[in-house]
Scaffold this active site. Sequence first.
Site, mmCIF file in Angstrom:
data_model
loop_
_atom_site.group_PDB
_atom_site.id
_atom_site.type_symbol
_atom_site.label_atom_id
_atom_site.label_comp_id
_atom_site.label_asym_id
_atom_site.label_seq_id
_atom_site.Cartn_x
_atom_site.Cartn_y
_atom_site.Cartn_z
ATOM 1 N N LEU A 125 0.839 -1.199 0.000
ATOM 2 C CA LEU A 125 0.000 0.000 0.000
ATOM 3 C C LEU A 125 0.876 1.253 0.000
ATOM 4 O O LEU A 125 1.599 1.505 0.966
ATOM 5 C CB LEU A 125 -0.917 0.004 1.227
ATOM 6 C CG LEU A 125 -1.784 -1.250 1.393
ATOM 7 C CD1 LEU A 125 -2.737 -1.082 2.550
ATOM 8 C CD2 LEU A 125 -2.542 -1.551 0.104
ATOM 9 N N ARG B 217 1.443 13.969 7.272
ATOM 10 C CA ARG B 217 2.233 14.395 8.429
ATOM 11 C C ARG B 217 3.720 14.557 8.109
ATOM 12 O O ARG B 217 4.477 15.111 8.892
ATOM 13 C CB ARG B 217 2.031 13.396 9.585
ATOM 14 C CG ARG B 217 0.650 13.465 10.201
ATOM 15 C CD ARG B 217 0.344 12.245 11.074
ATOM 16 N NE ARG B 217 -0.078 11.089 10.272
ATOM 17 C CZ ARG B 217 -0.367 9.896 10.768
ATOM 18 N NH1 ARG B 217 -0.276 9.678 12.076
ATOM 19 N NH2 ARG B 217 -0.750 8.895 9.987
ATOM 20 N N GLN C 62 -5.012 3.964 -7.309
ATOM 21 C CA GLN C 62 -6.108 4.319 -6.404
ATOM 22 C C GLN C 62 -6.208 5.848 -6.475
ATOM 23 O O GLN C 62 -5.529 6.559 -5.746
ATOM 24 C CB GLN C 62 -5.793 3.859 -4.963
ATOM 25 C CG GLN C 62 -6.935 4.086 -3.980
ATOM 26 C CD GLN C 62 -6.488 3.941 -2.522
ATOM 27 O OE1 GLN C 62 -5.312 4.100 -2.196
ATOM 28 N NE2 GLN C 62 -7.439 3.651 -1.639
ATOM 29 N N GLY D 150 -8.934 4.832 1.966
ATOM 30 C CA GLY D 150 -8.549 3.965 3.068
ATOM 31 C C GLY D 150 -7.810 2.711 2.641
ATOM 32 O O GLY D 150 -7.787 2.344 1.459
ATOM 33 N N GLY E 141 -3.284 1.003 15.429
ATOM 34 C CA GLY E 141 -4.437 0.135 15.651
ATOM 35 C C GLY E 141 -4.136 -0.849 16.772
ATOM 36 O O GLY E 141 -3.038 -1.385 16.854
ATOM 37 N N ASN F 247 5.372 8.026 10.016
ATOM 38 C CA ASN F 247 4.308 8.974 9.666
ATOM 39 C C ASN F 247 4.768 10.427 9.627
ATOM 40 O O ASN F 247 4.119 11.254 9.013
ATOM 41 C CB ASN F 247 3.136 8.804 10.623
ATOM 42 C CG ASN F 247 2.487 7.423 10.455
ATOM 43 O OD1 ASN F 247 2.091 7.057 9.357
ATOM 44 N ND2 ASN F 247 2.451 6.643 11.513
ATOM 45 N N ARG G 88 35.813 12.411 -7.964
ATOM 46 C CA ARG G 88 34.549 12.533 -8.699
ATOM 47 C C ARG G 88 34.343 11.313 -9.593
ATOM 48 O O ARG G 88 35.211 10.440 -9.679
ATOM 49 C CB ARG G 88 34.554 13.845 -9.476
ATOM 50 C CG ARG G 88 34.483 15.055 -8.530
ATOM 51 C CD ARG G 88 34.743 16.358 -9.241
ATOM 52 N NE ARG G 88 33.953 16.470 -10.456
ATOM 53 C CZ ARG G 88 34.235 17.308 -11.461
ATOM 54 N NH1 ARG G 88 35.297 18.087 -11.404
ATOM 55 N NH2 ARG G 88 33.456 17.352 -12.522
ATOM 56 N N ALA H 256 59.376 22.754 -13.037
ATOM 57 C CA ALA H 256 58.344 23.423 -12.239
ATOM 58 C C ALA H 256 57.870 24.692 -12.922
ATOM 59 O O ALA H 256 58.637 25.380 -13.600
ATOM 60 C CB ALA H 256 58.890 23.753 -10.856
HETATM 61 C C1 UD1 Z 1 -2.516 1.707 9.609
HETATM 62 C C2 UD1 Z 1 -3.509 0.735 10.244
HETATM 63 C C3 UD1 Z 1 -3.219 0.628 11.739
HETATM 64 C C4 UD1 Z 1 -1.788 0.180 11.957
HETATM 65 C C5 UD1 Z 1 -0.810 1.113 11.221
HETATM 66 C C6 UD1 Z 1 0.576 0.507 11.276
HETATM 67 C C7 UD1 Z 1 -5.574 0.883 8.972
HETATM 68 C C8 UD1 Z 1 -6.962 1.404 8.957
HETATM 69 N N1 UD1 Z 1 -4.850 1.182 10.049
HETATM 70 O O1 UD1 Z 1 -2.739 2.996 10.181
HETATM 71 O O2 UD1 Z 1 -4.096 -0.311 12.341
HETATM 72 O O3 UD1 Z 1 -1.491 0.142 13.332
HETATM 73 O O4 UD1 Z 1 -1.187 1.252 9.836
HETATM 74 O O5 UD1 Z 1 1.523 1.405 10.759
HETATM 75 O O6 UD1 Z 1 -5.194 0.205 8.068
HETATM 76 N N2 UD1 Z 1 -2.714 3.859 1.996
HETATM 77 C C9 UD1 Z 1 -3.179 3.690 0.701
HETATM 78 N N3 UD1 Z 1 -4.417 4.113 0.361
HETATM 79 C C10 UD1 Z 1 -5.250 4.697 1.271
HETATM 80 C C11 UD1 Z 1 -4.768 4.867 2.598
HETATM 81 C C12 UD1 Z 1 -3.509 4.433 2.933
HETATM 82 O O7 UD1 Z 1 -2.460 3.157 -0.151
HETATM 83 O O8 UD1 Z 1 -6.372 5.054 0.877
HETATM 84 C C13 UD1 Z 1 -1.362 3.402 2.334
HETATM 85 C C14 UD1 Z 1 -0.450 4.513 2.825
HETATM 86 O O9 UD1 Z 1 0.279 5.057 1.757
HETATM 87 C C15 UD1 Z 1 0.474 3.790 3.812
HETATM 88 C C16 UD1 Z 1 -0.381 2.641 4.308
HETATM 89 O O10 UD1 Z 1 -1.455 2.500 3.403
HETATM 90 O O11 UD1 Z 1 1.614 3.265 3.189
HETATM 91 C C17 UD1 Z 1 -0.913 2.889 5.710
HETATM 92 O O12 UD1 Z 1 -1.647 4.099 5.706
HETATM 93 P P1 UD1 Z 1 -1.539 5.102 6.929
HETATM 94 O O13 UD1 Z 1 -2.395 6.264 6.638
HETATM 95 O O14 UD1 Z 1 -0.120 5.348 7.290
HETATM 96 O O15 UD1 Z 1 -2.251 4.217 8.071
HETATM 97 P P2 UD1 Z 1 -2.058 4.371 9.620
HETATM 98 O O16 UD1 Z 1 -2.896 5.476 10.108
HETATM 99 O O17 UD1 Z 1 -0.626 4.405 9.941
HETATM 100 MG MG MG Z 2 1.089 4.680 8.838
#
Ligand code: UD1
Ligand code: MG
Length: 497
Positions: free
Chosen positions: A12, A19, A79, A84, A146, A234, A339, A429
């Site tokens: 993902l 942040r 996406q 989410g 989570g 984050n 270099r 030189a």
């Molecule tokens: C998520 C988990 C949380 C866990 C944490 C661990 C969920 C709902 N929560 O929270 O339980 O403890 O990771 O680090 O899954 N992303 C997408 N598409 C989206 C949203 C997110 O690709 O629509 C990707 C982000 O780029 C990232 C990952 O998913 O790489 C996690 O997303 P993030 O927003 O960091 O989730 P957390 O709030 O950290």
């Molecule tokens: Mg995260």
Amino acid sequence: MIQPRSRTVVVLAAGEGKRMKSDLPKVLHPLLGRTLVGHVLTAASAAAADRTLVVVGHRAEQVTAHLSEIAPAAVPVLQAEQHGTGHAVRLAMAAAPEASGTVVVLNGDVPLLRPETVASLIDAHESAGAAATVLTAEVADPTGLGRIIRDSTGGLERIVEERDATAEQRRIRQINAGIYAFDAAGLRDALGKLSTDNDQGEEYLTDAVGLLAAAGAPVGVHVAVDVTETLGCNDRVELSRLRRLLADRINEGWMRAGVSILDPATTWIDVTVAVDRDAVIDQNTQLRGTTTVGAGAAVGPDVTLVDTTVGAGATVLRSHAVQARVGAGASVGPYAYLRPDADLAERAKVGTFVEVKKSQIGPGAKVPHLSYVGDATIGARANIGAATIFVNYDGVRKSHTTVGESAFVGCDSSLVAPVEIGAGAYVGAGSVVTNDVPPGALAVTRAAQRIVDGWVRSRRPGTASADAAARAGEAAGGEAAHHHDAGGTVPGDTATD
Ligand code: UD1
Ligand code: MG
């Protein structure tokens, strides 16, 4: 015959990472030799998957371009709007209707994960025949993560995000690492049932785990032995903590492999670097990219090497090198700048305040002080005196200079390319060499020296210089000038050693 189970990896990487407060997508931030997503893909390689899907969204072109460099086999899945983690995985599964067996899902921002841990997660998941297995850890500070909620029998019931958790649930310190193994069919089914009924109004992947558990499917956790592997990134404070933790892991690995690291706190070695045993890395040293350091070499203090090869027994002191090669037993610095395509053969020396670009410096050849060497080939055992400049650029073109073996170039000379100094030739030189020098010949181009006796007494009377000259018993006489012929002198003192 047992069919090996089909496996799919889903990473993902579509989120912006708000942040981070960055123009660069979060997963492209660098961390000791790889991007965040690069680290995750490396860990995921342990899955030996049939296909790897990477969900991209925020700045998708940039992330996709990076993927085509580091993991050309990975398939980007767009996406366009980030609704989410559950939504992201749903799109990935829709893009791979053939995916069956095990689906390993990894957040793109968990870069300290080890391949061994991915392998053991999959092993635990597949040998238990589970519908979902969640990588978890017990952490001191679970803020923002989570939480794992257990049922009355101690089994995994569901995962609650911090922002949706009760005060009591927030006290739970077992967290979801964002790394999962799923059974493909069960995952597809659960993803179709996700709601957006939560604080962020998003489809949570974590709810898929809860839905499977509620339906009575076998769902389990796999506890990470090393908590640091589960840490997400984050913001930039977390990124710097991850960098420290990863550096410690890398340094310890090399020390256990026989490398001396004198000050691990100020030594930063990329995951992509290799160091041979008995090398000594002194403080304040960065080894980056594809750099390799040979056995017994001494590097540092105050050295940065990028994509540079250092041979066995070589020494590099207070210097900066990019895409250079330092031969076995060669010596660099203090204060040298190598270099791209600076190529030092064995036992060559590049000393203090010397810059070298796209040049071969032969075995045992020396450029000890204050020189620029560009577009040159210097033969074995040649000696280049202090402040020699290889004049390689005429404002339009770069040209090449060749210095033959055992040639001797006097201090403060300019070698104007294209030009060739023959084997064993000498340059006096202060010469500006524009024509080839035959082997064994002497070239001197400086003006003959002129002496004006008594000049200070007549032109600078009453100065400290005039007094000193008088005390030294200067020869009386007028301003008669005479010349000392430079030709035919042996410039034995024209170079430094
Ligand atoms: C998520 C988990 C949380 C866990 C944490 C661990 C969920 C709902 N929560 O929270 O339980 O403890 O990771 O680090 O899954 N992303 C997408 N598409 C989206 C949203 C997110 O690709 O629509 C990707 C982000 O780029 C990232 C990952 O998913 O790489 C996690 O997303 P993030 O927003 O960091 O989730 P957390 O709030 O950290
Ligand atoms: Mg995260």
